[in-house]
Scaffold this active site. Structure first.
Site, PDB file in Angstrom:
ATOM      1  N   HIS A 191      43.269  24.633  91.005  1.00  0.00           N
ATOM      2  CA  HIS A 191      43.166  23.685  91.578  1.00  0.00           C
ATOM      3  C   HIS A 191      41.505  24.087  92.870  1.00  0.00           C
ATOM      4  O   HIS A 191      40.709  22.850  93.171  1.00  0.00           O
ATOM      5  CB  HIS A 191      44.259  22.656  92.579  1.00  0.00           C
ATOM      6  CG  HIS A 191      43.903  22.903  93.530  1.00  0.00           C
ATOM      7  ND1 HIS A 191      44.219  20.533  93.553  1.00  0.00           N
ATOM      8  CD2 HIS A 191      43.620  22.589  94.926  1.00  0.00           C
ATOM      9  CE1 HIS A 191      42.855  20.496  94.236  1.00  0.00           C
ATOM     10  NE2 HIS A 191      43.657  21.300  95.894  1.00  0.00           N
ATOM     11  N   GLU A 433      46.869  14.553  76.415  1.00  0.00           N
ATOM     12  CA  GLU A 433      46.622  16.724  77.598  1.00  0.00           C
ATOM     13  C   GLU A 433      47.959  17.694  76.799  1.00  0.00           C
ATOM     14  O   GLU A 433      47.405  19.549  77.633  1.00  0.00           O
ATOM     15  CB  GLU A 433      46.681  16.687  78.997  1.00  0.00           C
ATOM     16  CG  GLU A 433      47.498  16.100  79.231  1.00  0.00           C
ATOM     17  CD  GLU A 433      47.634  15.749  80.820  1.00  0.00           C
ATOM     18  OE1 GLU A 433      46.559  16.803  81.345  1.00  0.00           O
ATOM     19  OE2 GLU A 433      47.254  14.717  81.256  1.00  0.00           O
ATOM     20  N   CYS A 504      37.913  13.935  80.026  1.00  0.00           N
ATOM     21  CA  CYS A 504      38.164  13.951  81.832  1.00  0.00           C
ATOM     22  C   CYS A 504      38.525  15.206  82.073  1.00  0.00           C
ATOM     23  O   CYS A 504      38.397  15.609  83.201  1.00  0.00           O
ATOM     24  CB  CYS A 504      39.157  12.999  82.790  1.00  0.00           C
ATOM     25  SG  CYS A 504      40.879  12.951  81.706  1.00  0.00           S
TER      26      CYS A 504
HETATM   27  C1  PEP Z   1      43.135  18.387  82.740  1.00  0.00           C
HETATM   28  O1  PEP Z   1      44.671  18.623  82.417  1.00  0.00           O
HETATM   29  O2  PEP Z   1      42.064  18.032  81.632  1.00  0.00           O
HETATM   30  C2  PEP Z   1      43.014  17.077  83.482  1.00  0.00           C
HETATM   31  C3  PEP Z   1      41.905  16.044  83.851  1.00  0.00           C
HETATM   32  O3  PEP Z   1      44.234  16.956  84.294  1.00  0.00           O
HETATM   33  P1  PEP Z   1      44.147  18.066  85.475  1.00  0.00           P
HETATM   34  O4  PEP Z   1      43.484  19.030  86.021  1.00  0.00           O
HETATM   35  O5  PEP Z   1      44.208  16.991  86.619  1.00  0.00           O
HETATM   36  O6  PEP Z   1      45.824  18.278  85.159  1.00  0.00           O
HETATM   37 MG    MG Z   2      46.226  17.499  83.244  1.00  0.00          MG
END
Ligand code: PEP
Ligand code: MG
Length: 579
Positions: A191, A433, A504
């Site tokens: 994060h 994912e 993303c």
């Molecule tokens: C990912 O897992 O690549 C994603 C974009 O979601 P997050 O990073 O919020 O888990």
């Molecule tokens: Mg993710």
């Protein structure tokens, strides 16, 4: 002066003053205070004590009403300890005589209590040690929480030093004055890393016990390119790093000139560059940097930023705000992705053993349908305000997707019955994912309007590498041929079924992967807005044909080292100033 090596996760260099943040459940490093700070520290302790007492009295009352007086009485022991002078006096005396912070004094005194209880022969009293830990955590949380609130209104620029940054902490930070992050733990897609890149500030993670070695007020250099943190640098280092800061500013000015130009290859293929956001206010910066829309709105941060669960109206207001700022551009709203790194395990009654493989994301929503419906209702109501698209995260089975869509249908019917306006025909997509979803992309593609590949989790689950663990950060690599095979196949499945596919995850904003993703047929990239300039520069400097050749070559390699080496060489030809 001391140099610490970690993992550079957000580029740039900054020289600034440290603010050290402690967090719940963590060892509190011994930190000294100046004599004139003693009264202020005692007040922090007293305030935290008062706040803890109010919380416990409320808790006792609520539990008594819900269950019984006996169960409510469990908290009498906690309240008794908080009121006991044998807690108050030693803490105050440690602050006054040893000149340490309130959190350090609380921690030391309560740890002593705990070991005294543990040594008791009476079984009942020995068992109370867990209560002591609970009391310690509550007071510390309030001592530290009270201090953190002031981080929301800084009057000077600073860098944040923390063990790890919890989403609730980053949500409370004053974003205009925070110039960098450095943390003890974490990996490239933790994060902290994502927030730092979204803010366009340098960050280094995985620094071991940095929090124990830095004190608030120290001068710190955070070098996000080299993954280095320098504590109290000497004059030569200050000069060298100021020079680098100047060069970087020059590159930024150059990239700024591309802001209003389209992301189009030299042979005329138009690419959509979109932005990832966590808060509606970020839309302005994204649009200013040339984002064609928001490809990932991480709504859970709205949830994490407040102490209580957001209401339908809270969700609705946030979406309405984002849509207004977007002025017709698309907004992909991802439904709640709480759990694992986006939910402190401390909030759970029983922490999960494997949170990344546990009750997270869509699974948590399907286990908590009223919460899920509240969010879906708000999203659907916002559809009349702009171009809204819904995306479900962490889908791993067809059944999950169908259940999520069924609940969405229930919400549609409810809104219809209530006569509330909404648009029925909005695109509904899913994130890819989890490897099971990537491997079944053909089947999934028949049931959604779009895919968005979350490479952060896809890499983690494909390679069995915890994305937040600095010890295995070297193994976290989107260039691994297994990951690239999944990526290629998902993009192909999307094309075959005529649905759009975007990436993303953090990979989309890394210039190193732009040629490859382009060559694999990707047409939508969603990234942290500060990355848009460099990615656009590469797209505008190449042809699709060349990118395809690059991708073909990459897919013939069988090791990530070869892939990385080749991509570095090819990208360097286009933007030598960055590589
Ligand atoms: C990912 O897992 O690549 C994603 C974009 O979601 P997050 O990073 O919020 O888990
Ligand atoms: Mg993710």
């Amino acid at each position: 002066m001391e140099i610490k090596k970690g993992i550079g996760v957000s580029p740039g260099v900054v020289i600034s003053t440290a603010i050290v943040l402690d967090a719940e459940d963590l060892a509190i490093p011994r930190r000294h205070i100046e004599p004139q700070q003693v009264d202020q520290e005692i007040k922090r302790f007293q305030d935290a004590l008062d706040k803890s007492l109010v919380e416990l009295n409320d808790l006792r009352a609520a539990v008594t009403v819900k269950y019984s007086k006996e169960i409510g009485g469990i908290f009498d022991f906690h309240i008794g300890i908080l009121k006991d002078p044998s807690l108050f006096e030693p803490v105050v005396s440690a602050i006054r005589n040893q000149k340490v912070t309130a959190e350090y004094a609380v921690s030391v005194v309560l740890r002593r209590f705990a070991s005294n209880f543990q040594a008791m022969s009476d079984r009942y009293l020995a068992d109370r040690v867990k209560d002591i830990y609970d009391i310690e955590r509550r007071i510390l949380h309030n001592v530290i929480g009270l201090k953190q609130e002031s981080l929301g209104q800084l009057t000077y620029d600073a860098v944040v030093i923390a063990r790890d940054l919890l989403p609730s902490q980053t949500a409370a930070l004053d974003r205009t004055h925070i110039k960098g992050f450095a943390t003890d733990v974490g990996g490239r897609t933790s994060h902290t890393a994502i927030v730092a890149r979204a803010l366009g500030i340098p960050a280094v993670v995985g620094l071991g016990n940095l929090t124990a070695e830095v004190s608030s007020g120290d001068t710190i250099i955070i070098d996000g390119n080299r993954g280095v943190v320098i504590i109290n640098p000497d004059d030569d280092q200050l000069v060298e790093h100021r020079e680098y800061e100047r060069k970087r500013e020059a590159i930024e000015i150059e990239l700024k000139e591309l802001q209003n130009l389209p992301a189009v290859t030299k042979d005329g293929h138009v690419i959509s560059l979109q932005a990832n956001i966590e808060f509606p206010e970020e839309v302005n910066d994204a649009v200013a940097r040339g984002a064609a829309g928001i490809g990932l709105y991480r709504t859970e941060f709205l949830y994490m930023a407040s102490a209580s669960e957001p209401t339908e109206e809270d969700h609705y207001r946030a979406h309405a705000d984002a849509l207004k700022r977007l002025d017709g551009r698309p907004l992909v709203i991802r439904t709640l992705d709480l759990g694992a790194d986006k939910y402190t395990q401390a909030k759970q009654v029983v922490p999960e053993r494997n949170p990344f493989l546990g009750d997270r994301s869509i699974r948590m929503c399907l286990h908590n349908i009223p919460m899920f419906k509240r969010q879906l209702r708000a999203i659907m109501r916002a559809t009349v305000l702009g171009d809204v698209r819904i995306m479900f995260p962490m889908i791993s089975t067809l059944m999950e997707l169908r259940q999520a869509k069924m609940i969405l249908n229930d919400v549609v019917e409810e809104l219809e019955d209530e006569g509330l306006p909404f648009r029925r025909d909005i695109p509904v997509g899913m994130m890819i994912e989890v490897p099971s979803a990537a491997l079944m992309a053909n089947q999934f593609a028949r049931e959604v309007n779009f895919f968005s590949i979350g490479t952060n989790d896809l890499v983690q689950y494909t390679l069995a590498v915890d994305r937040t663990n600095e010890k295995v950060a070297g193994l976290f690599c989107p260039a691994h041929p297994a990951v690239l095979t999944l990526l290629r196949d998902v993009i192909r499945a999307g094309h075959r079924n005529s649905i759009s596919v975007s990436v993303c995850g953090e990979m989309a904003g890394e210039p190193l992967y732009t040629l490859l993703l382009l060559g694999l047929g990707l047409t939508i990239f969603s990234m942290n807005s500060p990355d848009i300039g460099e990615v656009k520069k590469i797209i505008r400097s190449t042809t699709l044909e060349h990118a395809r050749q690059v991708a073909r070559r990459v897919m013939s390699f069988d090791s990530e080292r070869q892939v990385l080496h080749f991509l570095r060489e090819e990208t360097r030809k286009i933007i030598p100033e960055v590589f």
